[in-house]
Design a protein around this motif. Structure first.
Motif, PDB file in Angstrom:
ATOM      1  N   ARG A 235       0.736   4.212  -2.763  1.00 57.57           N
ATOM      2  CA  ARG A 235       0.437   5.601  -2.398  1.00 57.57           C
ATOM      3  C   ARG A 235       1.496   6.547  -2.955  1.00 57.57           C
ATOM      4  O   ARG A 235       1.178   7.643  -3.428  1.00 57.57           O
TER       5      ARG A 235
ATOM      6  N   ALA B  49      -4.265   0.711  -2.328  1.00 59.35           N
ATOM      7  CA  ALA B  49      -4.404   2.086  -1.835  1.00 59.35           C
ATOM      8  C   ALA B  49      -5.575   2.752  -2.553  1.00 59.35           C
ATOM      9  O   ALA B  49      -5.862   2.447  -3.706  1.00 59.35           O
TER      10      ALA B  49
ATOM     11  N   ALA C 198       0.835  -1.207   0.000  1.00 58.79           N
ATOM     12  CA  ALA C 198       0.000   0.000   0.000  1.00 58.79           C
ATOM     13  C   ALA C 198       0.868   1.254   0.000  1.00 58.79           C
ATOM     14  O   ALA C 198       0.547   2.242  -0.676  1.00 58.79           O
TER      15      ALA C 198
END
Length: 286
Positions: free
Chosen positions: A32, A111, A28
């Motif tokens: 991001r 994400a 994640a």
């Protein structure tokens, strides 16, 4: 000793490829970071049309033309296996990339991001084409011209990697994965030639002083790495989330993508330093 170089670079390419996929695609935090870079690319919309136009020039026809040139160079040098290795380098690199991006290596939605950000595929096909053609040119060129050709064609390979980020066709991880694929296959092609006793020490020097060429590219590489690290540090510590932070991350990953392309080409050129491929002997000379 020479074959050991290529084996080690194949291992390095596999490590970079797997590490990039594991850290940037399958986490994640990595997603991001790359989502922020995609948002930052929205702040250069005035060049996105130009980026799209350049990337659209890479077609089946243009790729076929590049492959034909590579094959012709090897045949003009009376080295048919060198032509086969160069063409195989491009074909195998692109084939592996297509299998990875379409079948084996998905990008899971880890994400929160708009759907338009999730279409990117790992690795980048356009970057694979540009880098594999560059490395194939290094492979098929005479030793004395190899450095000059690499420097001239480097601009194109760097441009394609950067344009894919600007146009948001791909993420930073996609370009690094593509460089790793091209490097690994290029080293495998070199091993194939070497194991057939076709690689010999070159008895000529390059037209451009090697020291000037290498120094120039290394300085550019170090500048890009330093700039990207500085931008990432400032984005992470000095700025809150927002457009300014996203734009700095975009600039950082674009610079780092260029550094990876330069490093890939330099590493492969170094493995062929003072080496060349023996010509096929005429029948009467055998």
């Amino acid at each position: 000793m020479t074959q050991r170089r290529w084996r080690r670079l194949i291992l390095l390419a596999v490590t970079v490829f797997c590490g990039t996929y594991g850290l940037l695609v399958r986490t994640a935090a990595g997603q991001r970071l790359e989502n922020a870079a995609l948002r930052g690319a929205d702040q250069v919309v005035w060049v996105q049309d130009a980026a799209n136009d350049v990337l659209n020039l890479i077609t089946v026809r243009s790729l076929a033309g590049a492959v034909l040139i590579l094959a012709s160079i090897g045949l003009m040098r009376r080295r048919p296996r060198l032509s086969l290795a160069a063409v195989g380098l491009v074909g195998m690199s692109l084939g592996l990339t297509e299998v990875f991006k379409r079948v084996l290596l998905p990008r899971p939605p880890l994400a929160v991001a708009p759907d338009v950000y999730m279409h990117n595929s790992f690795p980048s096909g356009h970057t694979t084409i540009a880098m594999s053609v560059l490395l194939a040119l290094v492979l098929v060129s005479r030793s004395r011209f190899r450095g000059s050709i690499m420097l001239l064609c480097m601009l194109y390979a760097l441009g394609v990697g950067s344009w894919t980020l600007i146009a948001k066709w791909h993420r930073f991880s996609d370009t690094v994965g593509a460089d790793a694929v091209a490097l690994g296959v290029a080293c495998a092609a070199s091993l194939w030639l070497s194991r057939r006793d076709l690689v010999q020490p070159a008895d000529t020097t390059e037209l451009w002083p090697r020291q000037v060429l290498v120094t120039l590219l290394v300085l550019v590489l170090l500048f890009l790495v330093g700039a990207s690290l500085l931008l990432l540090e400032n984005a992470g510590t000095d700025l809150p989330a927002g457009q300014a932070r996203d734009f700095r991350i975009f600039l950082a990953v674009t610079a780092l993508s260029g550094a990876c392309s330069i490093g890939t080409a330099l590493l492969f050129w170094w493995t062929w330093f003072r080496l060349d491929v023996t010509p096929r002997l005429p029948e009467r000379s055998r």
